[in-house]
Design an enzyme around this catalytic site. Structure first.
Site, PDB file in Angstrom:
ATOM      1  N   LYS A 274       0.827  -1.203   0.000  1.00 19.87           N
ATOM      2  CA  LYS A 274       0.000   0.000   0.000  1.00 19.87           C
ATOM      3  C   LYS A 274       0.865   1.258   0.000  1.00 19.87           C
ATOM      4  O   LYS A 274       0.524   2.263  -0.639  1.00 19.87           O
ATOM      5  CB  LYS A 274      -0.941  -0.007   1.206  1.00 19.87           C
ATOM      6  CG  LYS A 274      -1.995   1.094   1.167  1.00 19.87           C
ATOM      7  CD  LYS A 274      -2.996   0.945   2.285  1.00 19.87           C
ATOM      8  CE  LYS A 274      -4.054   2.049   2.240  1.00 19.87           C
ATOM      9  NZ  LYS A 274      -4.918   1.933   1.050  1.00 19.87           N
ATOM     10  N   ARG A 361      -1.964 -14.940 -29.481  1.00 22.47           N
ATOM     11  CA  ARG A 361      -2.663 -15.619 -30.570  1.00 22.47           C
ATOM     12  C   ARG A 361      -1.772 -16.724 -31.115  1.00 22.47           C
ATOM     13  O   ARG A 361      -0.546 -16.720 -30.948  1.00 22.47           O
ATOM     14  CB  ARG A 361      -2.984 -14.642 -31.696  1.00 22.47           C
ATOM     15  CG  ARG A 361      -4.135 -13.700 -31.396  1.00 22.47           C
ATOM     16  CD  ARG A 361      -4.327 -12.699 -32.521  1.00 22.47           C
ATOM     17  NE  ARG A 361      -4.799 -13.322 -33.749  1.00 22.47           N
ATOM     18  CZ  ARG A 361      -5.021 -12.651 -34.880  1.00 22.47           C
ATOM     19  NH1 ARG A 361      -4.778 -11.339 -34.931  1.00 22.47           N
ATOM     20  NH2 ARG A 361      -5.480 -13.278 -35.959  1.00 22.47           N
ATOM     21  N   HIS A 362      -2.395 -17.653 -31.797  1.00 16.76           N
ATOM     22  CA  HIS A 362      -1.627 -18.673 -32.507  1.00 16.76           C
ATOM     23  C   HIS A 362      -0.757 -17.993 -33.567  1.00 16.76           C
ATOM     24  O   HIS A 362      -1.001 -16.841 -33.965  1.00 16.76           O
ATOM     25  CB  HIS A 362      -2.587 -19.655 -33.181  1.00 16.76           C
ATOM     26  CG  HIS A 362      -3.597 -18.965 -34.056  1.00 16.76           C
ATOM     27  ND1 HIS A 362      -3.296 -18.490 -35.314  1.00 16.76           N
ATOM     28  CD2 HIS A 362      -4.887 -18.633 -33.836  1.00 16.76           C
ATOM     29  CE1 HIS A 362      -4.358 -17.923 -35.846  1.00 16.76           C
ATOM     30  NE2 HIS A 362      -5.348 -17.985 -34.964  1.00 16.76           N
ATOM     31  N   ASN A 368      -5.297 -17.289 -42.256  1.00 10.48           N
ATOM     32  CA  ASN A 368      -4.919 -15.886 -42.079  1.00 10.48           C
ATOM     33  C   ASN A 368      -4.323 -15.330 -43.367  1.00 10.48           C
ATOM     34  O   ASN A 368      -4.609 -14.197 -43.769  1.00 10.48           O
ATOM     35  CB  ASN A 368      -3.905 -15.724 -40.948  1.00 10.48           C
ATOM     36  CG  ASN A 368      -4.496 -15.955 -39.584  1.00 10.48           C
ATOM     37  OD1 ASN A 368      -3.846 -16.496 -38.685  1.00 10.48           O
ATOM     38  ND2 ASN A 368      -5.743 -15.542 -39.377  1.00 10.48           N
ATOM     39  N   ARG A 417      -4.184 -24.856 -34.995  1.00 17.43           N
ATOM     40  CA  ARG A 417      -3.224 -23.757 -35.026  1.00 17.43           C
ATOM     41  C   ARG A 417      -2.749 -23.339 -33.637  1.00 17.43           C
ATOM     42  O   ARG A 417      -1.614 -22.894 -33.481  1.00 17.43           O
ATOM     43  CB  ARG A 417      -3.805 -22.552 -35.790  1.00 17.43           C
ATOM     44  CG  ARG A 417      -5.187 -22.090 -35.363  1.00 17.43           C
ATOM     45  CD  ARG A 417      -5.731 -21.146 -36.438  1.00 17.43           C
ATOM     46  NE  ARG A 417      -7.006 -20.545 -36.118  1.00 17.43           N
ATOM     47  CZ  ARG A 417      -8.198 -21.087 -36.370  1.00 17.43           C
ATOM     48  NH1 ARG A 417      -8.251 -22.301 -36.910  1.00 17.43           N
ATOM     49  NH2 ARG A 417      -9.313 -20.444 -36.089  1.00 17.43           N
ATOM     50  N   GLU A 437     -12.146 -20.491 -31.394  1.00 17.74           N
ATOM     51  CA  GLU A 437     -12.486 -19.209 -32.001  1.00 17.74           C
ATOM     52  C   GLU A 437     -13.999 -19.050 -32.131  1.00 17.74           C
ATOM     53  O   GLU A 437     -14.744 -20.045 -32.112  1.00 17.74           O
ATOM     54  CB  GLU A 437     -11.821 -19.106 -33.380  1.00 17.74           C
ATOM     55  CG  GLU A 437     -12.101 -17.814 -34.148  1.00 17.74           C
ATOM     56  CD  GLU A 437     -11.613 -16.557 -33.445  1.00 17.74           C
ATOM     57  OE1 GLU A 437     -12.104 -16.292 -32.326  1.00 17.74           O
ATOM     58  OE2 GLU A 437     -10.783 -15.836 -34.017  1.00 17.74           O
ATOM     59  N   HIS A 503      -7.343 -17.420 -29.843  1.00 21.60           N
ATOM     60  CA  HIS A 503      -7.709 -16.772 -31.102  1.00 21.60           C
ATOM     61  C   HIS A 503      -8.108 -15.315 -30.864  1.00 21.60           C
ATOM     62  O   HIS A 503      -8.334 -14.898 -29.733  1.00 21.60           O
ATOM     63  CB  HIS A 503      -8.858 -17.545 -31.757  1.00 21.60           C
ATOM     64  CG  HIS A 503      -8.606 -19.019 -31.842  1.00 21.60           C
ATOM     65  ND1 HIS A 503      -8.070 -19.620 -32.948  1.00 21.60           N
ATOM     66  CD2 HIS A 503      -8.794 -20.020 -30.932  1.00 21.60           C
ATOM     67  CE1 HIS A 503      -7.938 -20.926 -32.740  1.00 21.60           C
ATOM     68  NE2 HIS A 503      -8.377 -21.188 -31.512  1.00 21.60           N
ATOM     69  N   LEU A 507      -9.394 -13.859 -27.361  1.00 27.71           N
ATOM     70  CA  LEU A 507      -8.444 -13.064 -26.589  1.00 27.71           C
ATOM     71  C   LEU A 507      -8.926 -11.630 -26.417  1.00 27.71           C
ATOM     72  O   LEU A 507      -8.616 -10.986 -25.409  1.00 27.71           O
ATOM     73  CB  LEU A 507      -7.068 -13.094 -27.249  1.00 27.71           C
ATOM     74  CG  LEU A 507      -6.373 -14.463 -27.224  1.00 27.71           C
ATOM     75  CD1 LEU A 507      -5.022 -14.382 -27.906  1.00 27.71           C
ATOM     76  CD2 LEU A 507      -6.220 -14.975 -25.798  1.00 27.71           C
TER      77      LEU A 507
END
Length: 624
Positions: A274, A361-362, A368, A417, A437, A503, A507
């Site tokens: 604190k 991410r993958h 993609n 993936r 996903e 994914h 995320l």
């Protein structure tokens, strides 16, 4: 009547109207209704049953909390639905025409469905009868005030921030009101004497700050969207709590949340934490700050009264941080209070632990590259490179206690993936279906250009409201948030570090929870490929964020010459380094390169030193 639409896909008023009608209909058809009432016409029977229900509730009034006798409300989760008598309705004539008063009634409602049934010889009634009156549903969300109780440095602000971000993430707009903030706006930092109960000026100023905080809280709750307010203060006397009960009773639901800790080791650690962050001790040495703060606590202890009144609604956390404590839950009921109790049981298990949470991410996938939605494709070459760099970056960030690294768990989805991306991480792995996903339904495997061309209406609907838009036969972001709640609960209760490989949509939703981002921002949160996001818990329940961006394109060029480490211990690094060495080294490098290429991949990952030398990873600390 059964409804399968999600509560996120239709307006709350429509849902409320349906639930209200189901409620009254079930009461009318209940076996508990006397036979003489069941023989009445529907329009007579409904009114009679409602009258009986009211009489029964009045008879049982002694079992209901004062002020909560039958109020004509149907409660569903966090909604309160009142059903007040409204305009008259005409019974449908034999010709099938409706009174014009029905023109504005929702065609999707159960009542309208009943009115619009086609007559048929085999039907039970060629001319369905309808109630002569219908009820207009008035929908409002429950307004809840959570009042913190406890001495300083007992984790009250930590609990407030945790609860605020949890409720906001679930769609219950919540505000944290800290009385100390209002006090500092008037006085600035004050020493311990200011908090002496016998200090008349200090007591007056603190009471004024308390009233200002209450007015701010009530102003917030007066808004249509506001649902939960968390009042962060010591509220350490029975007189103060009684004042709050009298002020809030009949206006809002309210409950107290007291945090008690008697473990001196834990308290000493809390005091020091604190002192690092408290605005009252900025630019004050640690020793001087600790001495003054402990004196302040003694001032509070001289007047402190723990909650003992069993007529209050409260939850008391007693030494929960030690792992040997317990909870005292008294007169708690309802949707949001119930979720709060369950949530508190989880977060208290990981208090005081040094841990980190990583999100990534993958690696880039083949979909993609092609710009396609969904699917279960494998990694591209760039994605494969990320899998070899990630282990070193992550290992360099794992905290240690007593010289020993803290345990790490890796969570992935069930899709190829993410499993491939985590394959080189030397930690135990768990696969979660909930981390898959967002389901894109009939759009799976299409590019956004193809969706726009083939389904222009869907494309425009998604563009207008990405948060609530649901792919046909798929999911919305709100659906994803709902299925991620068990993941969040497990993250909170786990005591080890966790790396989540998942994914973009998933995320985004998780990041919004940890960083308290508004729901409206969820579909637009930046979660780039080949980036490790590190979240480190802070003492007040918030998170510090650091990002590590990996330049996989540069890595691919450099890693052509960073090959298998040979028996001689020589690692070949670049054309320049080879030209400076002997021909023997060139032969070894050539052999190593052929072996690596023959295996179809990189044989070892870069060390952290090599990553730095080649500028492959960029550290970015975001402003808090």
């Amino acid at each position: 009547v059964f409804f399968f639409e999600s509560e996120f896909s239709v307006p709350a008023e429509r849902i409320a109207c349906r639930k209200m009608w189901e409620y009254w209909g079930s009461e009318r058809n209940s076996k508990s209704v006397p036979e003489d009432l069941q023989k009445l016409a529907p329009e007579q029977g409904l009114a009679a049953v409602e009258r009986v229900l009211v009489e029964e509730d009045l008879e049982n009034e002694g079992h209901v909390e004062e002020g909560n006798a039958h109020d004509g409300l149907v409660r569903f989760k966090d909604l309160e639905i009142s059903a007040e008598a409204d305009e008259e309705l005409e019974v449908r004539s034999a010709s099938g025409t409706f009174d014009e008063n029905l023109a504005d009634f929702d065609m999707g409602s159960p009542l309208r469905s009943e009115l619009s049934m086609d007559s048929s010889p085999g039907s039970r009634s060629a001319t369905p009868t309808v109630p002569s009156r219908h009820r207009r549903a008035s929908v409002r969300r429950q307004k809840l005030v959570i009042i913190l109780v406890g001495l300083p440095a007992r984790g009250k602000t930590f609990l407030c921030n945790k609860l605020m971000r949890y409720f906001n993430w679930l769609g219950h707009p919540t505000k944290h009101i800290n009385v100390g903030t209002f006090r500092r706006q008037t006085t600035g930092p004050m020493d311990a004497e200011f908090f002496d109960p016998n200090n008349a000026r200090g007591s007056r100023v603190r009471h004024e700050a308390f009233i200002a905080a209450l007015e701010d809280m009530e102003g917030w709750l007066a808004g249509d969207e506001a649902q939960v307010a968390i009042l962060d203060a010591t509220n350490s006397t029975s007189a103060r709590r009684n004042y709050l009960r009298d002020r809030l009773h009949g206006k809002y639901e309210y409950m107290f949340l007291e945090s008690v800790c008697s473990d001196q080791k834990v308290l000493e650690e809390n005091y020091r934490l604190k002192m690092k962050y408290s605005p009252d001790y900025r630019d004050v040495s640690m020793d001087a700050a600790l001495a003054d703060f402990k004196t302040r606590i003694k001032m509070y202890e001289s007047a402190y009264e723990t909650i003992t009144d069993r007529t209050l609604h409260y939850v008391k956390l007693i030494d929960m941080v030690t792992g040997r404590g317990h909870m005292d839950v008294n007169r708690i009921s309802g949707y949001i209070p119930g979720k709060m109790v369950f949530y508190l049981m989880q977060i208290c298990k990981a208090l005081g632990r040094s841990r980190k949470i990583w999100l990534t991410r993958h690696g880039q996938s083949q979909y993609n590259v092609q710009g396609k939605v969904g699917g279960n494709s494998n990694l591209s070459t760039r994605g494969a490179a990320y899998t070899h760099i990630l282990p070193e970056v992550l290992a360099s960030r794992v905290p240690s206690v007593g010289g020993k690294a803290v345990p790490v768990a890796v969570w992935t989805s069930t899709l190829n993936r993410t499993i491939a991306t985590a394959s080189n991480l030397p930690y135990p792995k768990v696969r979660w279906k909930a981390l898959d996903e967002i389901q894109s339904g009939v759009c799976d495997g299409l590019t956004y250009a193809e969706i726009k061309d083939q389904m222009p209406e869907e494309y425009e609907m998604r563009k207008k409201d990405k948060l609530r838009y649901r792919y046909p036969s798929g999911e919305s972001y709100m659906d994803v948030i709902q299925r991620l709640e068990p993941v969040v609960i497990e993250v909170e209760r786990d005591r080890e570090c966790i790396c989540i490989v998942a994914h973009q949509a998933v995320l985004r939703a998780l990041y919004a929870y940890f960083m308290n981002r508004p729901l409206s921002a969820v579909p637009y949160i930046d979660i780039p490929l080949h980036t490790l996001i590190e979240l480190a818990p802070k003492a007040d329940g918030t998170m510090a964020e650091t990002r590590f961006l990996v330049d996989v394109d540069k890595a691919l060029k450099e890693m052509e010459w960073i090959e298998l480490e040979l028996q001689s211990g020589i690692a070949c690094k670049s054309d320049e380094s080879q030209s400076e060495g002997s021909s023997d080294k060139e032969d070894e490098a050539s052999i190593a390169r052929r072996v690596s290429e023959g295996k179809g991949g990189f044989r070892r990952s870069l060390s952290l030193k090599e990553l730095a030398e080649h500028n492959l990873v960029v550290k970015s600390t975001l402003p808090q």
